[in-house]
Write a protein that holds these residues in place. Structure first.
Motif, PDB file in Angstrom:
ATOM      1  N   GLY B 114      -9.960 -45.021  93.284  1.00 11.72           N
ATOM      2  CA  GLY B 114      -9.407 -45.014  91.926  1.00 11.72           C
ATOM      3  C   GLY B 114      -8.344 -43.959  91.825  1.00 11.72           C
ATOM      4  N   ILE B 115      -7.977 -43.650  90.597  1.00 16.21           N
ATOM      5  CA  ILE B 115      -6.902 -42.703  90.358  1.00 16.21           C
ATOM      6  C   ILE B 115      -7.268 -41.925  89.094  1.00 16.21           C
ATOM      7  CG2 ILE B 115      -5.395 -44.169  88.919  1.00 16.21           C
ATOM      8  CD1 ILE B 115      -3.300 -43.336  91.310  1.00 16.21           C
ATOM      9  N   ILE B 116      -6.856 -40.662  89.009  1.00 19.53           N
ATOM     10  CA  ILE B 116      -7.221 -39.870  87.826  1.00 19.53           C
ATOM     11  C   ILE B 116      -6.543 -40.467  86.598  1.00 19.53           C
ATOM     12  CG2 ILE B 116      -7.076 -37.603  86.718  1.00 19.53           C
ATOM     13  CD1 ILE B 116      -7.149 -36.360  89.550  1.00 19.53           C
ATOM     14  N   SER B 117      -7.342 -40.833  85.604  1.00 22.21           N
ATOM     15  CA  SER B 117      -6.815 -41.487  84.418  1.00 22.21           C
ATOM     16  C   SER B 117      -7.602 -41.034  83.190  1.00 22.21           C
ATOM     17  CB  SER B 117      -6.933 -43.010  84.581  1.00 22.21           C
ATOM     18  OG  SER B 117      -6.727 -43.651  83.353  1.00 22.21           O
ATOM     19  N   PRO B 118      -7.063 -40.073  82.434  1.00 23.07           N
ATOM     20  CA  PRO B 118      -7.783 -39.610  81.252  1.00 23.07           C
ATOM     21  C   PRO B 118      -8.048 -40.756  80.270  1.00 23.07           C
ATOM     22  CG  PRO B 118      -5.945 -38.152  81.772  1.00 23.07           C
ATOM     23  CD  PRO B 118      -5.805 -39.354  82.637  1.00 23.07           C
ATOM     24  N   ILE B 119      -7.085 -41.684  80.147  1.00 28.57           N
ATOM     25  CA  ILE B 119      -7.265 -42.808  79.217  1.00 28.57           C
ATOM     26  C   ILE B 119      -8.363 -43.735  79.715  1.00 28.57           C
ATOM     27  CG2 ILE B 119      -6.138 -44.843  78.221  1.00 28.57           C
ATOM     28  CD1 ILE B 119      -3.484 -43.208  78.443  1.00 28.57           C
ATOM     29  N   GLY B 120      -8.390 -43.989  81.020  1.00 32.40           N
ATOM     30  CA  GLY B 120      -9.405 -44.859  81.601  1.00 32.40           C
ATOM     31  C   GLY B 120     -10.745 -44.167  81.805  1.00 32.40           C
ATOM     32  N   GLY B 121     -10.824 -42.867  81.481  1.00 29.82           N
ATOM     33  CA  GLY B 121     -12.078 -42.124  81.630  1.00 29.82           C
ATOM     34  C   GLY B 121     -12.426 -41.838  83.082  1.00 29.82           C
ATOM     35  N   VAL B 122     -11.398 -41.758  83.948  1.00 28.50           N
ATOM     36  CA  VAL B 122     -11.646 -41.473  85.369  1.00 28.50           C
ATOM     37  C   VAL B 122     -11.196 -40.044  85.662  1.00 28.50           C
ATOM     38  CG1 VAL B 122     -11.169 -42.161  87.752  1.00 28.50           C
ATOM     39  CG2 VAL B 122     -11.267 -43.898  85.943  1.00 28.50           C
ATOM     40  N   ILE B 143      -1.014 -37.666 104.084  1.00 34.85           N
ATOM     41  CA  ILE B 143       0.052 -38.443 103.430  1.00 34.85           C
ATOM     42  C   ILE B 143      -0.491 -38.924 102.087  1.00 34.85           C
ATOM     43  CG2 ILE B 143       1.592 -40.424 103.596  1.00 34.85           C
ATOM     44  CD1 ILE B 143       1.072 -40.416 106.646  1.00 34.85           C
ATOM     45  N   LEU B 144       0.104 -38.467 100.990  1.00 32.94           N
ATOM     46  CA  LEU B 144      -0.340 -38.924  99.673  1.00 32.94           C
ATOM     47  C   LEU B 144       0.387 -40.227  99.345  1.00 32.94           C
ATOM     48  CD1 LEU B 144      -0.336 -35.460  97.868  1.00 32.94           C
ATOM     49  CD2 LEU B 144      -2.320 -36.724  98.719  1.00 32.94           C
ATOM     50  N   ALA B 145      -0.308 -41.357  99.506  1.00 32.22           N
ATOM     51  CA  ALA B 145       0.321 -42.675  99.332  1.00 32.22           C
ATOM     52  C   ALA B 145      -0.200 -43.315  98.048  1.00 32.22           C
ATOM     53  CB  ALA B 145       0.040 -43.556 100.552  1.00 32.22           C
ATOM     54  N   LEU B 146       0.021 -42.623  96.933  1.00 35.15           N
ATOM     55  CA  LEU B 146      -0.441 -43.141  95.640  1.00 35.15           C
ATOM     56  C   LEU B 146       0.736 -43.728  94.884  1.00 35.15           C
ATOM     57  CD1 LEU B 146      -2.793 -40.158  94.764  1.00 35.15           C
ATOM     58  CD2 LEU B 146      -3.366 -42.323  95.871  1.00 35.15           C
ATOM     59  N   VAL B 150       2.735 -42.040  86.321  1.00 30.33           N
ATOM     60  CA  VAL B 150       2.252 -40.728  85.866  1.00 30.33           C
ATOM     61  C   VAL B 150       0.864 -40.426  86.430  1.00 30.33           C
ATOM     62  CG1 VAL B 150       1.595 -39.364  83.847  1.00 30.33           C
ATOM     63  CG2 VAL B 150       3.629 -40.807  83.761  1.00 30.33           C
ATOM     64  N   GLU B 151      -0.016 -41.431  86.391  1.00 29.00           N
ATOM     65  CA  GLU B 151      -1.380 -41.196  86.881  1.00 29.00           C
ATOM     66  C   GLU B 151      -1.399 -40.923  88.383  1.00 29.00           C
ATOM     67  OE1 GLU B 151      -3.403 -44.679  85.452  1.00 29.00           O
ATOM     68  OE2 GLU B 151      -3.755 -43.775  83.495  1.00 29.00           O
ATOM     69  N   GLY B 152      -0.554 -41.658  89.123  1.00 29.18           N
ATOM     70  CA  GLY B 152      -0.464 -41.429  90.561  1.00 29.18           C
ATOM     71  C   GLY B 152       0.067 -40.039  90.869  1.00 29.18           C
ATOM     72  N   GLU B 153       1.109 -39.621  90.136  1.00 32.89           N
ATOM     73  CA  GLU B 153       1.702 -38.294  90.347  1.00 32.89           C
ATOM     74  C   GLU B 153       0.689 -37.197  90.003  1.00 32.89           C
ATOM     75  OE1 GLU B 153       4.823 -37.552  91.397  1.00 32.89           O
ATOM     76  OE2 GLU B 153       5.802 -39.508  91.354  1.00 32.89           O
ATOM     77  N   THR B 154      -0.051 -37.414  88.904  1.00 37.17           N
ATOM     78  CA  THR B 154      -1.071 -36.442  88.488  1.00 37.17           C
ATOM     79  C   THR B 154      -2.136 -36.288  89.569  1.00 37.17           C
ATOM     80  OG1 THR B 154      -0.735 -37.121  86.196  1.00 37.17           O
ATOM     81  CG2 THR B 154      -2.759 -35.888  86.675  1.00 37.17           C
ATOM     82  N   THR B 155      -2.578 -37.423  90.091  1.00 41.27           N
ATOM     83  CA  THR B 155      -3.618 -37.414  91.124  1.00 41.27           C
ATOM     84  C   THR B 155      -3.097 -36.725  92.385  1.00 41.27           C
ATOM     85  OG1 THR B 155      -4.430 -39.491  90.206  1.00 41.27           O
ATOM     86  CG2 THR B 155      -5.295 -38.848  92.354  1.00 41.27           C
ATOM     87  N   SER B 156      -1.859 -37.059  92.765  1.00 38.39           N
ATOM     88  CA  SER B 156      -1.261 -36.431  93.947  1.00 38.39           C
ATOM     89  C   SER B 156      -1.213 -34.910  93.778  1.00 38.39           C
ATOM     90  CB  SER B 156       0.172 -36.950  94.171  1.00 38.39           C
ATOM     91  OG  SER B 156       0.156 -38.289  94.583  1.00 38.39           O
ATOM     92  N   PHE B 157      -0.786 -34.479  92.579  1.00 33.56           N
ATOM     93  CA  PHE B 157      -0.667 -33.040  92.328  1.00 33.56           C
ATOM     94  C   PHE B 157      -2.040 -32.376  92.362  1.00 33.56           C
ATOM     95  CE2 PHE B 157      -0.208 -29.305  89.508  1.00 33.56           C
ATOM     96  CZ  PHE B 157       0.771 -28.635  90.240  1.00 33.56           C
ATOM     97  N   TYR B 158      -3.045 -33.014  91.772  1.00 36.15           N
ATOM     98  CA  TYR B 158      -4.402 -32.462  91.764  1.00 36.15           C
ATOM     99  C   TYR B 158      -4.918 -32.303  93.197  1.00 36.15           C
ATOM    100  CZ  TYR B 158      -9.335 -31.800  90.796  1.00 36.15           C
ATOM    101  OH  TYR B 158     -10.604 -31.283  90.757  1.00 36.15           O
TER     102      TYR B 158
END
Lengths: 203, 203
Positions: B114-122, B143-146, B150-158
């Motif tokens: 999955g991917i970090i998604s505050p709206i999706g509750g993840v 290799i961050l292949a997300l 915005v959610e992909g970038e957030t997850t990559s940064f985290y």
């Protein structure tokens, strides 16, 4: 892009192959659906699978009209308030549901289970025409509600020849422009027939 | 047009409801698919249902990369010819299959699920980020292949913040115009970044 060889799991591959055997579902959609199911809780997957599995043995067909049913007689044939002297002949279960959804019809049905199609290898004996002939008598109206293409017309004509001897009344669906249709977008066959079969204007 | 009330059979209705719970499948398509299955021989329906049912218990996840697998270790992690010092982090099983289909990558994977998604509750704890941190050491390239949203970038940064302390090399996918893309149809964000990240021309 995703080839058959790189499925990571035989179980997943089997599920994708099963789903992609459905009409109109390609292998990419099937993979998406299989991965969606895979993310569900186990009991939801079991429920999904058993709902499908029960189609194999637990669906019955009405002994009178051949409609899908939970028992030997469908709810429509069992309903004494309906007009059992008007029989609407349709190709499939879906047609019955479409006509029922209009709320305009109070007679009963006869589901052929297909349409005569020499190309598709479907002959009269593959359909429930014999059962229809057995139902028909002189005081019955048979509405031939089949599609307006060549195969539908052929099937209607074949059925007409089989039942005309009983003295029953045979009718067919009104054809013409749809309500709300604009003339400029109508196909010429429909428009031509709509003029030929014009009706008295009732203001 | 077809309402819930006029389903002719409870079993059919259950099957239609199960199928229409799939993403992107409406109730009309679900009915069409259920009636298609209904026309199949019983053994084909059973095979279909059991293929789905086995998703619940018979699919395993690789203990290393969390990829779908038939056993405790996936075929990719078990393959000693692959480069186990290069770990490609992806959102889902489908991404692994897409990258494998290119035939261009010889490293291993890490499936986040999955991917970090505050709206999706993840949140981060719903993903396999902890397991990734445990795999990473100074001699590894991640290799961050997300996805590039915005959610992909957030997850990559985290993830970057979680693993940067290990001293590993962190890279991400090249972004720019697709091969064969025409400039006039490119969105301005992609085009702008393609200019900013321009590369040395290699004739």
């Amino acid at each position: 892009m995703i080839s058959q060889e790189n499925y990571p799991s035989k179980v997943l591959k089997d599920a994708v192959e099963a789903i992609s055997s459905l009409p109109g579902v390609g292998s990419r959609s099937a993979l998406r659906l299989a991965l969606h199911l895979l993310r569900q809780p186990a009991e939801k997957i079991h429920h999904f699978a058993s709902s499908i599995d029960r189609l194999a043995e637990d669906v019955h067909y009405c002994r009178t009209c051949m409609m899908v049913s939970d028992g030997d007689e469908c709810a429509i044939c069992a309903d004494q308030r309906r007009d059992h002297k008007t029989i609407c002949v349709v190709e499939s279960v879906r047609d019955v549901m479409s006509i029922e959804a209009t709320g305009q019809y109070r007679g009963v049905y006869h589901v052929l289970g297909g349409i005569i199609s020499p190309i598709g290898g479907v002959g009269p004996s593959d359909l429930t025409i014999r059962q229809l002939v057995d139902r028909v008598s002189a005081d019955v109206e048979v509405i031939l509600a089949l599609s307006g293409d060549v195969e539908g017309e052929t099937t209607s004509f074949y059925i007409y020849r089989q039942i005309e001897g009983s003295g029953c009344k045979v009718t067919t669906l009104a054809r013409g422009l749809g309500f709300g249709d604009e003339l400029e977008y109508a196909d010429s066959l429909t428009l031509g027939r709509s003029i030929a079969n014009r009706q008295v204007f009732k203001p």
